[in-house]
Enzyme design. Structure first.
Site, PDB file in Angstrom:
ATOM      1  N   GLU A 156       0.851  -1.188   0.000  1.00  0.00           N
ATOM      2  CA  GLU A 156       0.000   0.000   0.000  1.00  0.00           C
ATOM      3  C   GLU A 156       0.884   1.234   0.000  1.00  0.00           C
ATOM      4  O   GLU A 156       0.411   2.347   0.217  1.00  0.00           O
ATOM      5  CB  GLU A 156      -0.966  -0.009   1.177  1.00  0.00           C
ATOM      6  CG  GLU A 156      -0.305  -0.173   2.526  1.00  0.00           C
ATOM      7  CD  GLU A 156      -1.306  -0.114   3.654  1.00  0.00           C
ATOM      8  OE1 GLU A 156      -1.936   0.937   3.791  1.00  0.00           O
ATOM      9  OE2 GLU A 156      -1.438  -1.106   4.387  1.00  0.00           O
ATOM     10  N   CYS A 187      -3.305  -3.680   4.559  1.00  0.00           N
ATOM     11  CA  CYS A 187      -2.355  -4.703   5.041  1.00  0.00           C
ATOM     12  C   CYS A 187      -2.723  -6.111   4.606  1.00  0.00           C
ATOM     13  O   CYS A 187      -2.020  -7.069   4.947  1.00  0.00           O
ATOM     14  CB  CYS A 187      -2.268  -4.651   6.559  1.00  0.00           C
ATOM     15  SG  CYS A 187      -1.687  -3.080   7.145  1.00  0.00           S
ATOM     16  N   HIS A 236      -1.875 -10.045  12.338  1.00  0.00           N
ATOM     17  CA  HIS A 236      -1.365  -8.822  11.719  1.00  0.00           C
ATOM     18  C   HIS A 236      -1.006  -7.888  12.883  1.00  0.00           C
ATOM     19  O   HIS A 236      -1.845  -7.662  13.768  1.00  0.00           O
ATOM     20  CB  HIS A 236      -2.431  -8.173  10.823  1.00  0.00           C
ATOM     21  CG  HIS A 236      -2.101  -6.748  10.506  1.00  0.00           C
ATOM     22  ND1 HIS A 236      -0.920  -6.396   9.913  1.00  0.00           N
ATOM     23  CD2 HIS A 236      -2.769  -5.586  10.754  1.00  0.00           C
ATOM     24  CE1 HIS A 236      -0.877  -5.076   9.792  1.00  0.00           C
ATOM     25  NE2 HIS A 236      -1.981  -4.562  10.300  1.00  0.00           N
TER      26      HIS A 236
HETATM   27  P1  HMG Z   1      -3.122   6.998  21.159  1.00  0.00           P
HETATM   28  O1  HMG Z   1      -4.501   7.528  21.120  1.00  0.00           O
HETATM   29  O2  HMG Z   1      -2.011   7.970  21.245  1.00  0.00           O
HETATM   30  O3  HMG Z   1      -2.898   6.010  22.364  1.00  0.00           O
HETATM   31  O4  HMG Z   1      -2.900   6.103  19.869  1.00  0.00           O
HETATM   32  P2  HMG Z   1      -3.874   5.604  23.569  1.00  0.00           P
HETATM   33  O5  HMG Z   1      -4.139   6.781  24.412  1.00  0.00           O
HETATM   34  O6  HMG Z   1      -5.022   4.782  23.030  1.00  0.00           O
HETATM   35  O7  HMG Z   1      -2.846   4.654  24.351  1.00  0.00           O
HETATM   36  C1  HMG Z   1      -2.363   3.487  23.759  1.00  0.00           C
HETATM   37  C2  HMG Z   1      -2.192   2.448  24.853  1.00  0.00           C
HETATM   38  O8  HMG Z   1      -1.145   2.879  25.737  1.00  0.00           O
HETATM   39  C3  HMG Z   1      -3.431   2.306  25.773  1.00  0.00           C
HETATM   40  O9  HMG Z   1      -3.514   0.941  26.093  1.00  0.00           O
HETATM   41  C4  HMG Z   1      -3.049   3.103  27.004  1.00  0.00           C
HETATM   42  O10 HMG Z   1      -3.712   2.689  28.197  1.00  0.00           O
HETATM   43  C5  HMG Z   1      -1.578   2.812  27.091  1.00  0.00           C
HETATM   44  P3  HMG Z   1      -4.843   0.094  25.705  1.00  0.00           P
HETATM   45  O11 HMG Z   1      -5.949   0.712  26.437  1.00  0.00           O
HETATM   46  O12 HMG Z   1      -5.010   0.293  24.184  1.00  0.00           O
HETATM   47  O13 HMG Z   1      -4.521  -1.297  26.071  1.00  0.00           O
HETATM   48  N1  HMG Z   1      -0.796   3.776  27.868  1.00  0.00           N
HETATM   49  C6  HMG Z   1       0.178   3.438  28.729  1.00  0.00           C
HETATM   50  N2  HMG Z   1       0.675   2.226  29.071  1.00  0.00           N
HETATM   51  C7  HMG Z   1       1.696   2.203  29.977  1.00  0.00           C
HETATM   52  N3  HMG Z   1       2.214   3.323  30.528  1.00  0.00           N
HETATM   53  C8  HMG Z   1       1.745   4.542  30.210  1.00  0.00           C
HETATM   54  C9  HMG Z   1       0.687   4.623  29.265  1.00  0.00           C
HETATM   55  N4  HMG Z   1      -0.001   5.655  28.722  1.00  0.00           N
HETATM   56  C10 HMG Z   1      -0.909   5.125  27.869  1.00  0.00           C
HETATM   57  N5  HMG Z   1       2.263   5.635  30.765  1.00  0.00           N
HETATM   58  C11 HMG Z   1      -3.143   4.268  18.349  1.00  0.00           C
HETATM   59  C12 HMG Z   1      -2.779   4.695  19.769  1.00  0.00           C
HETATM   60  C13 HMG Z   1      -2.783   2.809  18.141  1.00  0.00           C
HETATM   61  C14 HMG Z   1      -4.655   4.468  18.140  1.00  0.00           C
HETATM   62  C15 HMG Z   1      -2.364   5.167  17.346  1.00  0.00           C
HETATM   63  O14 HMG Z   1      -0.986   4.927  17.478  1.00  0.00           O
HETATM   64  C16 HMG Z   1      -2.778   4.960  15.907  1.00  0.00           C
HETATM   65  O15 HMG Z   1      -3.719   5.586  15.429  1.00  0.00           O
HETATM   66  N6  HMG Z   1      -2.049   4.071  15.146  1.00  0.00           N
HETATM   67  C17 HMG Z   1      -2.376   3.775  13.759  1.00  0.00           C
HETATM   68  C18 HMG Z   1      -3.621   2.933  13.612  1.00  0.00           C
HETATM   69  C19 HMG Z   1      -3.435   1.498  14.051  1.00  0.00           C
HETATM   70  O16 HMG Z   1      -2.333   0.990  14.160  1.00  0.00           O
HETATM   71  N7  HMG Z   1      -4.566   0.772  14.239  1.00  0.00           N
HETATM   72  C20 HMG Z   1      -4.528  -0.626  14.587  1.00  0.00           C
HETATM   73  C21 HMG Z   1      -5.698  -1.427  14.031  1.00  0.00           C
HETATM   74  S1  HMG Z   1      -5.957  -1.131  12.288  1.00  0.00           S
HETATM   75  C22 HMG Z   1      -4.747  -2.073  11.478  1.00  0.00           C
HETATM   76  O17 HMG Z   1      -4.133  -2.910  12.064  1.00  0.00           O
HETATM   77  C23 HMG Z   1      -4.510  -1.778  10.036  1.00  0.00           C
HETATM   78  C24 HMG Z   1      -3.270  -0.961   9.725  1.00  0.00           C
HETATM   79  O18 HMG Z   1      -2.117  -1.766   9.844  1.00  0.00           O
HETATM   80  C25 HMG Z   1      -3.363  -0.348   8.334  1.00  0.00           C
HETATM   81  C26 HMG Z   1      -3.615  -1.263   7.144  1.00  0.00           C
HETATM   82  O19 HMG Z   1      -4.399  -2.191   7.174  1.00  0.00           O
HETATM   83  O20 HMG Z   1      -3.049  -0.936   6.114  1.00  0.00           O
HETATM   84  C27 HMG Z   1      -3.092   0.191  10.686  1.00  0.00           C
END
Ligand code: HMG
Length: 390
Positions: free
Chosen positions: A79, A111, A233
């Site tokens: 992609e 992906c 994935h």
């Molecule tokens: P965010 O909003 O900055 O993070 O983005 P958050 O506030 O949701 O925190 C993440 C985790 O860290 C949470 O844990 C927090 O509690 C924890 P969870 O509740 O999820 O288990 N946390 C802490 N842990 C320990 N110590 C601390 C602390 N503070 C917070 N101090 C997000 C996170 C993944 C949403 C962002 O990085 C993002 O948008 N990433 C891109 C999208 C993505 O990867 N999505 C995954 C599913 S979709 C997919 O897999 C397809 C993809 O590969 C694309 C494709 O298909 O081509 C993405």
């Protein structure tokens, strides 16, 4: 006829940024990145690497002269392709010196592309048992500096030879796939960076897993006990665990422990590379089989593929007798050990470097990139590639 993965190779660029340092710079508790997201290091692609070179370097590791003759189909899942018209597979075909009597195409569905490639390859081998298919999953994941997605960037490629009588993994017949139109993650043609609804993407990933897993159980009568491991994935290493947790209690205690332990092993490489989109599931599979020396031949491995937008699939494979002899564990240890850390400043500078878009000529210093296959420059809107081994 048994059809599956005969060889599997991997490449990631020689530069990385440490997630603790990135967190400090972004004013975030480092534990959020290393525990909350589950990433230690993030691969940083220099300007001399793109999805074509990453894939070609991954394939170079595994192909011998016989493969080059027998491969008559190259399927490139990506992609982050470099051209809206010409497929990245054609460049790789040339760079590797493959048999010209071959098909070469690019497949796109976020992906999920490489999984679509594997399923297409399976059909091709069923009709042409003597041939081999090269399936590539290669990407550079970009969300932008100081965005929520930044900590889940990465770069790398996995290359697989699919054939009859495979030496690594036999793919089983049954699989379940599911499609729904969802705006969880997308990248319009005018943008170099992905747009994402992070929360929705996490929810949909889990919802798709639950749909295909339930249907798979109903269709096959198999259960978690029948699996030695499930690979996911991995956009970041916490994600697969979130999905596994939703079903783990279906299994007795000992099976739960086994699946959790193998899940942890299956995240090893991804934790140090980041998201490589189409290759991420196969990098997780590679971590598992290279780092768990106890995995016995005959073990059934589940695979959950998810491509935003979205398509999900659950399919399975059985490890082949003697599979370990066909892995490249030492190469991969060396690849990781030889990487160089860049500071956050250097990473930001590399991230901001772009290729010309007006036909200008540029030449890059490919001596600073240890990869065998590099992008050496551009001329008249054409990318110029070099295979240093030729
Ligand atoms: P965010 O909003 O900055 O993070 O983005 P958050 O506030 O949701 O925190 C993440 C985790 O860290 C949470 O844990 C927090 O509690 C924890 P969870 O509740 O999820 O288990 N946390 C802490 N842990 C320990 N110590 C601390 C602390 N503070 C917070 N101090 C997000 C996170 C993944 C949403 C962002 O990085 C993002 O948008 N990433 C891109 C999208 C993505 O990867 N999505 C995954 C599913 S979709 C997919 O897999 C397809 C993809 O590969 C694309 C494709 O298909 O081509 C993405």
């Amino acid at each position: 006829m048994k059809i599956g993965i005969d060889k599997i190779g991997f490449y990631t660029p020689h530069l990385y940024v440490d997630m603790n340092r990135l967190a400090e710079r972004r004013g975030v508790d480092p534990a959020k990145f290393t525990i909350g997201i589950g990433q230690e290091k993030m691969a940083v692609p220099p300007i001399t690497q793109d999805s074509v070179t990453l894939a070609a370097n991954a394939a170079l590791e595994i192909l011998d002269e016989a493969d080059k003759e027998q491969i008559d189909f190259v399927i490139f899942g990506t992609e982050s392709g470099i051209d809206s018209s010409k497929s990245a597979a054609v460049y790789v075909h040339e760079l590797l010196g493959l048999n010209p009597y071959a098909r070469a195409i690019e497949v796109k569905q976020a992906c999920y592309g490489a999984t679509a490639g594997i399923q297409m390859a399976k059909g091709h081998i069923a009709l042409n048992p003597e041939s081999k298919v090269l399936v590539l999953g290669s990407d550079i994941a970009r969300y932008g500096l100081d965005t929520p997605g930044e900590a889940t960037q990465g770069a790398g490629a996995v290359a697989m030879v699919i054939s009859a009588n495979p030496r690594v993994l036999e793919l089983e017949e049954q699989s379940v796939y599911f499609t729904a139109d969802i705006m969880d993650f997308w990248r319009p043609v005018y943008s170099d960076e992905a747009f994402v609804d992070g929360k929705l993407s996490n929810e949909q990933y889990i919802s798709f897993f639950s749909k295909v897993w339930d249907q798979y159980k109903a269709k096959t009568g198999l259960d978690l006990d029948d699996f030695e491991a499930i690979c996911y994935h991995l956009p970041y290493t916490k994600m697969g665990m979130k999905a596994l947790r939703t079903v783990i209690e279906e299994a007795p205690e000992d099976v739960q422990e086994r699946l959790k332990a193998n899940y942890k092993i299956s995240t090893g490489y991804n934790r140090n590379v980041g998201n490589i989109y189409t290759g991420a599931l196969y990098l997780s599979f590679l971590s598992l089989i290279e780092k768990n020396e106890e995995l016995a031949a005959g073990a059934r491995i589940g695979m959950f593929s998810y491509g935003s937008g979205a398509v999900g699939e659950f399919f399975t494979g059985i490890l082949r007798e003697g599979y370990r002899e066909h892995l490249h564990v030492n190469n991969h240890s060396k690849l990781f050990a030889s990487r160089k850390e860049v500071s956050v400043d250097e990473y930001e500078k590399i991230f901001s470097e772009t290729l010309p878009v007006q036909g200008e000529t540029v030449k890059f210093n490919i001596d600073s990139d240890p990869a065998a296959i590099c992008l050496s420059g551009m001329e008249e809107n054409k990318r110029l590639y070099v295979n240093k081994t030729k």
